[in-house]
Motif scaffolding. Structure first.
Motif, PDB file in Angstrom:
ATOM      1  N   VAL A  38     -82.678  86.995  30.826  1.00  0.00           N
ATOM      2  CA  VAL A  38     -82.195  88.320  30.440  1.00  0.00           C
ATOM      3  C   VAL A  38     -80.671  88.364  30.524  1.00  0.00           C
ATOM      4  O   VAL A  38     -80.084  87.849  31.477  1.00  0.00           O
ATOM      5  N   SER A  39     -80.040  89.005  29.551  1.00  0.00           N
ATOM      6  CA  SER A  39     -78.578  89.157  29.573  1.00  0.00           C
ATOM      7  C   SER A  39     -78.197  90.272  30.545  1.00  0.00           C
ATOM      8  O   SER A  39     -79.051  91.060  30.960  1.00  0.00           O
ATOM      9  N   PRO A  40     -76.921  90.387  30.897  1.00  0.00           N
ATOM     10  CA  PRO A  40     -76.484  91.461  31.793  1.00  0.00           C
ATOM     11  C   PRO A  40     -76.749  92.870  31.254  1.00  0.00           C
ATOM     12  O   PRO A  40     -76.798  93.822  32.019  1.00  0.00           O
ATOM     13  N   THR A  41     -76.950  92.984  29.954  1.00  0.00           N
ATOM     14  CA  THR A  41     -77.230  94.298  29.365  1.00  0.00           C
ATOM     15  C   THR A  41     -78.726  94.545  29.173  1.00  0.00           C
ATOM     16  O   THR A  41     -79.114  95.581  28.643  1.00  0.00           O
ATOM     17  N   GLY A  42     -79.564  93.598  29.573  1.00  0.00           N
ATOM     18  CA  GLY A  42     -81.008  93.770  29.470  1.00  0.00           C
ATOM     19  C   GLY A  42     -81.634  93.198  28.218  1.00  0.00           C
ATOM     20  O   GLY A  42     -82.828  93.363  27.990  1.00  0.00           O
ATOM     21  N   GLU A  43     -80.845  92.519  27.417  1.00  0.00           N
ATOM     22  CA  GLU A  43     -81.400  91.913  26.198  1.00  0.00           C
ATOM     23  C   GLU A  43     -82.087  90.597  26.549  1.00  0.00           C
ATOM     24  O   GLU A  43     -81.622  89.858  27.406  1.00  0.00           O
ATOM     25  N   LEU A  44     -83.192  90.333  25.859  1.00  0.00           N
ATOM     26  CA  LEU A  44     -83.893  89.074  26.088  1.00  0.00           C
ATOM     27  C   LEU A  44     -83.070  87.909  25.571  1.00  0.00           C
ATOM     28  O   LEU A  44     -82.478  87.984  24.490  1.00  0.00           O
ATOM     29  N   ARG A  45     -83.079  86.850  26.315  1.00  0.00           N
ATOM     30  CA  ARG A  45     -82.474  85.595  25.860  1.00  0.00           C
ATOM     31  C   ARG A  45     -83.604  84.706  25.337  1.00  0.00           C
ATOM     32  O   ARG A  45     -84.771  85.070  25.389  1.00  0.00           O
ATOM     33  N   GLU A  46     -83.248  83.540  24.858  1.00  0.00           N
ATOM     34  CA  GLU A  46     -84.214  82.614  24.268  1.00  0.00           C
ATOM     35  C   GLU A  46     -85.397  82.338  25.205  1.00  0.00           C
ATOM     36  O   GLU A  46     -86.552  82.440  24.803  1.00  0.00           O
ATOM     37  N   ASP A  47     -85.129  81.994  26.469  1.00  0.00           N
ATOM     38  CA  ASP A  47     -86.213  81.693  27.400  1.00  0.00           C
ATOM     39  C   ASP A  47     -87.089  82.910  27.663  1.00  0.00           C
ATOM     40  O   ASP A  47     -88.299  82.785  27.850  1.00  0.00           O
ATOM     41  N   GLY A  48     -86.500  84.081  27.683  1.00  0.00           N
ATOM     42  CA  GLY A  48     -87.273  85.304  27.858  1.00  0.00           C
ATOM     43  C   GLY A  48     -88.197  85.570  26.686  1.00  0.00           C
ATOM     44  O   GLY A  48     -89.361  85.952  26.864  1.00  0.00           O
TER      45      GLY A  48
END
Length: 58
Positions: A38-48
């Motif tokens: 998860v990014s610091p803003t709550g967006e999913l990253r690739e692994d998420g």
């Protein structure tokens, strides 16, 4: 990280008053694991995204 923990992390990281250290303790994960999903803003990253897509496929 489990899908349920990931969902909680997304919501929490999207809130400006979230203490990342406390969140990691609550989830039982390291900062590295949290930020990998998860990014610091709550967006999913690739692994998420991969984790959630695998969970939906079961």
């Amino acid at each position: 990280m489990t899908p349920a923990k990931l969902r909680l992390a997304r919501v929490s990281m999207g809130q400006p008053d979230t203490n990342v250290g406390d969140l990691c303790k609550e989830l039982g994960v390291t900062r590295q694991t949290l930020y990998r999903h998860v990014s610091p803003t709550g967006e999913l990253r690739e692994d998420g995204r991969k984790l959630l897509s695998r969970a939906r496929g079961k």
